[in-house]
Design a protein around this motif. Structure first.
Motif, short mmCIF file in Angstrom:
data_model
loop_
_atom_site.label_atom_id
_atom_site.label_comp_id
_atom_site.label_asym_id
_atom_site.label_seq_id
_atom_site.Cartn_x
_atom_site.Cartn_y
_atom_site.Cartn_z
N LEU A 1 -5.49 3.66 -2.19
CA LEU A 1 -4.19 4.32 -2.24
C LEU A 1 -4.33 5.79 -1.87
O LEU A 1 -5.33 6.44 -2.20
N CYS A 2 -3.31 6.30 -1.19
CA CYS A 2 -3.28 7.69 -0.78
C CYS A 2 -2.52 8.52 -1.80
O CYS A 2 -1.60 8.03 -2.46
N VAL B 1 3.84 10.13 2.01
CA VAL B 1 2.55 9.43 1.95
C VAL B 1 1.97 9.42 3.35
O VAL B 1 2.59 8.88 4.28
N THR C 1 1.03 -0.22 -8.83
CA THR C 1 -0.32 0.32 -8.67
C THR C 1 -1.37 -0.67 -9.17
O THR C 1 -2.43 -0.81 -8.56
N GLN D 1 2.13 5.99 -7.70
CA GLN D 1 1.13 6.67 -8.54
C GLN D 1 1.70 7.90 -9.24
O GLN D 1 1.19 8.32 -10.29
N GLN E 1 0.82 -1.21 0.00
CA GLN E 1 0.00 0.00 0.00
C GLN E 1 0.86 1.26 0.00
O GLN E 1 0.58 2.21 -0.74
N SER F 1 1.10 3.68 -3.33
CA SER F 1 0.66 5.07 -3.18
C SER F 1 1.68 6.03 -3.75
O SER F 1 1.35 6.96 -4.49
#
Length: 763
Positions: free
Chosen positions: A364-365, A382, A354, A343, A336, A340
């Motif tokens: 995803l943040c 993040v 991703t 991206q 995760q 994130s």
């Protein structure tokens, strides 16, 4: 020229049919002279075309079927049988039109390959960078290659660069290159701009050499004789012998003409092209573009198959295959955090992360303050934490190496692939292993190809020997050739052609010369390079290798029906020749009888359109396949926990073993056991109904039984553990069971994934 050829032949058909019909009307109104003149005029186009083709055949010392049609029309016209001549002309024109239509599907030009060639370069001139034509670049010129641009000529790097060399090497991974290394024309700059010094002109560079090899290989391939011409070897002499004997012994030219008319090889001229074109249509419905009738014929006789590895036997894309995490860190958190941050990058590895996270349903943040170091990795923030992902050197520059990292790197080297290490707030929390996995349909495709009679399967790759042999061993191919250049592949194909009909399957520019040199070139066209698709005889338009099995089945059925139609037509023609030689069949009635024979054999040839490959008879809705695949991804955290406990069991305090085993058993029962029982109760009975047979899911249900038994034994051991934990022998037994459970479930999921992929009706 290619596009106009069919229209010309169909124009001849139209003119001939129109003239024949008008002439018939004139004949019925007793305007005989005009009708005869019109019918004679109808003969002229086909007669001229046949004269040309017969002359070419005689120069090659071949007895083509055209010579009989030419003699029939010539003798009919010379003896005043103008209607007979016109009917023969129409049949010949129709056959030519169908054959021309099939041949027009071939794209012989190298336009797609030429479009891939670099069309400009940035040269340093008079203190500035100027865009120039690659043909004007000379050795020693200083060049700039910006991000996303192609290298225009071969040269030497002046600084570090990250290159996508897949167009030339066929390998999916990006390659970091350092100053002083050679760089080839046609590769793509996937990183920051870099400077280079040209070491060759455009015409002497690598990409131009690939183009020349393709052109030379195509020219070197000898033309395949038409199926009809092969039968003409005995049919033409037989017909001439019967007609000549009839004329000599009876002195009746009309009777000899009747023999020629009924022997006019329309079953060959018409039925064979109809069967071939129908086969091409059947292939098109299954996502295979066949460029010529000759390609169908050669595919039906294929005995040796060469495969490129990357993008053909494998997916050609990086995929997440394993997650390593530090103690106390959930594997899901590693992915995760990495996804994130990823991206923010368009890098192929970042895309793979991703995609993997989204497949597993992770939220995803949005990252911030992202910095990308080309060829190394990413840094950014993040959820308020400093995150870094990338190579091992990139990670250890910001955090201490984790204790598990050395073993992870050794394992990575043994199995090949790449890794992304993840740091959070200066601590290495885990690593993600990526690899180019074997296609789900590859093992099944190779099994079916062997069952279909392919006697030798060879894998070609530019990969290292150890990596290539690992893939080859898992697939069971007969030969593996590693570290292959385009020239090496070309040489192997040429050598193998002496042993049988050779097919080559590939997807990259580096495969184009071999595709062109093989008896039958097959390109993976869904994501493959345009050059390989242009050089190939067949293009698989869907990204599935098992389409090749269906194409082979169609080709062989097509050839069988074509031969059947030709043989039946010739048999009936020979019978009619005997009747005509005895004197019971006049030329006009012979022409009518010949038309009846034509309709019969063409009708038989059209059966090719209804061929249904046996390899795909049962399907699942696409949404159902996605759901089943997602369910398998949901098992990955459980399997990771099982493997983690198995590996760490010897180091655990004996008193903690019971607690850990209880935790794993609860997770296994709640997730894994529930999943497998659901499959056994609901999924497998449904699949059994679709597949048919007495018990088609017996082997898969047997694997379920092994999984259920292993889980049951683990539960019993956990219930019987003493308070102070297991002894050394007990630890070893627990390790064995945990490893068995992990291995069996992973193998079972792989088998199910292959089955689901096979039954997917959307591909």
């Amino acid at each position: 020229m290619v596009s106009r050829l069919p229209s010309f032949h169909f124009y001849v058909v139209g003119v001939t049919a129109f003239g024949l019909a008008v002439g018939m009307g004139l004949f019925l109104t007793e305007r005989l002279a005009i009708a005869h003149a019109l019918w004679l005029a109808c003969v002229a186009p086909s007669f001229a075309i046949l004269c040309k083709s017969t002359a070419h055949a005689l120069r090659r010392r071949e007895a083509g079927v055209d010579i009989l049609a030419l003699l029939s029309m010539g003798v009919a016209a010379a003896t005043g049988e103008f209607l007979t001549a016109a009917v023969i002309s129409l049949m010949v024109a129709g056959g030519r039109a169908l054959e021309a239509f099939a041949q027009a599907r071939a794209g012989a030009e190298m336009t797609a390959l030429l479009k891939l060639a670099p069309n400009y370069g940035n040269r340093y001139e008079a203190g500035e960078w100027r865009q120039v034509d690659p043909e004007t670049i000379r050795t020693g010129d200083r060049l700039l290659v910006r991000a996303g641009e192609q290298v225009p000529v071969d040269g030497t790097l002046e600084q570090e660069a990250e290159l996508d060399e897949s167009a030339l090497t066929g390998e999916a991974a990006l390659r970091p290159r350092v100053a002083g290394e050679r760089v080839q024309s046609g590769v793509l700059n996937a990183g920051a701009p870099f400077e280079m010094i040209a070491t060759a002109a455009a015409r002497d560079s690598t990409f131009s050499g690939v183009i020349r090899m393709v052109e030379a290989a195509q020219q070197a391939r000898s033309p395949t004789a038409r199926l009809a011409d092969r039968y003409a070897i005995f049919f033409v002499p037989l017909t001439l012998l019967v007609a000549g004997a009839c004329w000599i012994f009876t002195g009746d030219m009309i009777r000899a003409l009747a023999v020629l008319v009924v022997a006019t090889p329309c079953p060959l001229i018409l039925a064979v092209p109809v069967a071939i074109v129908s086969g091409m249509s059947a292939c098109a419905r299954r996502g295979m573009l066949v460029k010529s009738g000759g390609a169908i014929e050669r595919l039906a006789r294929a005995q040796i198959l060469f495969f490129d590895k990357t993008g053909t036997l494998t997916s050609g894309r990086a995929r997440l295959v394993a997650i390593e995490s530090s103690p106390g860190i959930e594997p899901e958190r590693v992915l995760q955090q990495a996804a994130s941050l990823a991206q923010a990058s368009s890098h192929v590895v970042a895309e793979a992360l991703t995609v993997a996270a989204r497949e597993r349903g992770f939220s995803l943040c949005a990252p911030s303050q992202v910095t990308e170091c080309p060829g190394a990795g990413l840094t950014g923030t993040v959820e308020g934490k400093a995150v870094a992902i990338g190579s091992f050197s990139h990670a250890v520059a910001r955090a201490h190496a984790a204790p598990w990292s050395a073993a992870f790197l050794r394992h990575l080297n043994h199995e090949d692939g790449s890794a992304v290490f993840v740091d959070v707030d200066g601590v290495m929390i885990g690593a993600l292993r990526l690899a180019d996995p074997i296609r789900l349909d590859t093992p099944r495709a190779l099994r079916l190809l062997r069952r279909a009679g392919i006697r030798r399967i060879v894998m070609l790759t530019g990969d290292r020997k150890d990596v290539a042999e690992c893939v080859g061993a898992s697939l069971g191919v007969d030969e593996v050739h590693s570290e292959q250049t385009p020239a090496d592949k070309l040489s192997l194909i040429r050598s193998a052609r002496a042993e049988g009909v050779v097919a080559m399957v590939g997807d990259g520019v580096n495969d184009a010369p071999a595709l062109a040199a093989a008896d039958i070139g097959i390109a993976m066209g869904a994501r493959g390079a345009a050059a390989s698709a242009q050089a190939a005889d067949i293009v698989l338009l869907t990204d599935r290798l098992d389409r090749l099995v269906e194409g082979l089945e169609i080709a062989r059925r097509c050839q069988h029906i074509a031969i059947q139609s030709a043989a039946a037509g010739m048999g009936l023609s020979i019978a009619a020749m005997i009747v005509a030689a005895i004197g019971y069949l006049s030329p006009p009635f012979g022409a009518v009888l010949q038309e009846v024979i034509d309709v019969a054999v063409i009708g038989n040839a059209l059966r090719v359109l209804h061929i249904k490959p046996r390899s795909r008879q049962h399907v699942l809705p696409h949404g159902e396949v996605d759901r089943l695949h997602a369910a398998h991804l949901g098992l990955e955290p459980v399997l990771s926990e099982i493997r983690r406990l198995a590996e760490g069991l010897p180091a655990l305090p004996r008193q903690s073993v019971a607690t850990e085993l209880e935790r794993i058993n609860e997770l296994v029962v709640r997730v894994l056991l529930a999943h497998e029982k659901e499959d056994d109760i609901r999924l497998y009975p449904d699949l059994a109904r679709r597949l048919g047979g007495e018990d088609p899911m017996a082997a898969m249900s047997g694997t379920h039984a092994v999984i259920f038994r292993t889980i049951h034994v683990l539960q019993r051991i956990a219930a019987d553990l003493p308070a102070d934990g297991p002894d050394e022998q007990g630890v070893q037994e627990l390790q064995r069971l945990l490893y068995v459970l992990d291995a069996v479930v992973r193998l079972h999921c792989a088998q199910e994934d292959e089955l689901f992929h096979t039954l997917d009706d959307s591909a």
